[in-house]
Design a protein around this motif. Structure first.
Motif, short mmCIF file in Angstrom:
data_model
loop_
_atom_site.label_atom_id
_atom_site.label_comp_id
_atom_site.label_asym_id
_atom_site.label_seq_id
_atom_site.Cartn_x
_atom_site.Cartn_y
_atom_site.Cartn_z
N GLN A 109 0.82 -1.21 0.00
CA GLN A 109 0.00 0.00 0.00
C GLN A 109 0.86 1.26 0.00
N ALA A 110 1.97 1.21 -0.74
CA ALA A 110 2.89 2.33 -0.81
C ALA A 110 2.85 2.94 -2.21
N PHE A 111 3.15 4.23 -2.28
CA PHE A 111 3.18 4.95 -3.55
C PHE A 111 4.63 5.19 -3.98
N PHE A 112 4.86 5.09 -5.29
CA PHE A 112 6.18 5.32 -5.85
C PHE A 112 6.05 6.14 -7.13
N PRO A 113 6.93 7.12 -7.35
CA PRO A 113 6.94 7.81 -8.64
C PRO A 113 7.72 6.97 -9.65
N ARG A 114 7.19 6.84 -10.84
CA ARG A 114 7.85 6.08 -11.90
C ARG A 114 8.15 7.01 -13.07
N LEU A 115 9.42 7.19 -13.37
CA LEU A 115 9.85 8.03 -14.48
C LEU A 115 10.12 7.15 -15.70
N SER A 116 9.81 7.68 -16.86
CA SER A 116 10.07 6.95 -18.09
C SER A 116 9.95 7.89 -19.27
N HIS A 117 10.37 7.42 -20.43
CA HIS A 117 10.14 8.14 -21.67
C HIS A 117 8.65 8.08 -21.99
N LYS A 118 8.14 9.13 -22.64
CA LYS A 118 6.73 9.14 -22.98
C LYS A 118 6.37 7.99 -23.91
N ASN A 119 7.30 7.63 -24.76
CA ASN A 119 7.08 6.48 -25.65
C ASN A 119 7.68 5.24 -24.97
N ILE A 120 7.02 4.78 -23.93
CA ILE A 120 7.57 3.69 -23.13
C ILE A 120 7.56 2.37 -23.89
N ASP A 121 6.70 2.24 -24.88
CA ASP A 121 6.69 1.01 -25.68
C ASP A 121 7.97 0.88 -26.50
N LYS A 122 8.51 2.01 -26.95
CA LYS A 122 9.74 1.98 -27.74
C LYS A 122 10.97 1.96 -26.85
N TYR A 123 10.89 2.62 -25.69
CA TYR A 123 12.04 2.69 -24.78
C TYR A 123 11.65 2.17 -23.39
N PRO A 124 11.36 0.88 -23.26
CA PRO A 124 10.94 0.36 -21.94
C PRO A 124 12.06 0.41 -20.91
N GLN A 125 13.33 0.42 -21.37
CA GLN A 125 14.45 0.42 -20.42
C GLN A 125 14.60 1.75 -19.70
N THR A 126 13.90 2.79 -20.15
CA THR A 126 14.00 4.08 -19.48
C THR A 126 13.17 4.15 -18.20
#
Length: 257
Positions: A109-126
């Motif tokens: 029940q914890a919250f976490f911020p997740r950062l990524s590229h907007k095109n996460i399908d193309k850059y999932p490793q971000t």
């Protein structure tokens, strides 16, 4: 990561506890004292403290870094289909192409911020999941983390006046010019004890709970914190023999740096 950091400390603490029990029992026992175990525990704690940087170099962690000057987010590992690289040869992306989403882990029940590229399908490793605090049952910690990161990357405004940036404010031209016109003291946060900084930290978090984060109106910024909180240098811990002895004891018995 927590296991790598706290695992050796826990083993060192347990070993030191066993040594303490041996010392208590030794005067009443006919068995010889196990000096080898004492040397083993001390050697383990000192080895963990001194060789940890070497172990980090043997297996470099995968990191992301944020470049305020050029507005880029770089990665220390290779990302497939990466089209741009920075001066270090690392994959990088424009800051405006990054996004942040709020993740709620159902198990804790914890919250976490997740950062990524907007095109996460193309850059999932971000994708990066950030641990902002050990007790993140309230999303306010995630919101403040993102707010701080957004402000740091906004190179049209000075850096926020927080302890982490005080030693580097003069390196940022916009911040240095702002501090000059704002009559900022050269040293402010460094004149405070950690205890006083923690009190201010808690006070600001309490105020953040009352902010309407869905409002379009920006919240007034504190640009002159020295007018609100006066440093109390008498509360600072000094490097006297008591402080050094306590730190040395913690290093030898628990492996705490």
């Amino acid at each position: 990561m927590r296991a790598l950091i706290f695992g050796p400390m826990f083993l060192g603490f347990c070993g030191s506890l066993v040594v303490a029990l041996f010392l208590l029992v030794a005067p009443f026992s006919d068995e010889p004292f196990s000096w080898w175990f004492l040397y083993l525990v001390l050697g383990f704690n000192l080895t963990f403290l001194n060789l940890q940087p070497l172990w980090d170099r043997m297996a470099p962690p995968k990191l992301a870094y944020f470049d305020r000057q050029i507005g880029k987010v770089g990665y220390t590992f290779d990302i497939p289909d990466c089209e741009a690289r920075d001066e270090f040869g690392n994959c990088c992306f424009d800051w405006r192409d990054m996004q942040c989403s709020l993740i709620n882990e159902s198990t804790s029940q914890a919250f976490f911020p997740r950062l990524s590229h907007k095109n996460i399908d193309k850059y999932p490793q971000t994708k990066m999941t950030i641990v902002v605090t050990e007790l993140a049952q309230n999303p306010i910690y995630c919101l403040l983390f993102w707010e701080r990161l957004v402000r740091f990357m906004n190179n049209t405004k000075p850096l926020p006046d927080i302890p982490e940036y005080e030693g580097y404010r003069h390196l940022d031209s916009i911040t240095a010019e702002f501090d000059k016109h704002n009559n900022r003291p050269e040293v402010y946060w460094r004149d405070m004890s950690f205890a006083q900084q923690t009190e201010i930290y808690d006070e600001l978090y309490a105020e953040a709970y009352k902010i309407d984060w869905y409002s379009d109106e920006p919240h007034p910024e504190i640009t002159k914190p020295w007018q609100r909180w006066a440093p109390e240098p008498e509360r600072k811990q000094t490097l006297n023999w008591k402080y050094k002895a306590k730190r040395l004891f913690m290093q030898l018995t628990c492996g705490i740096p």
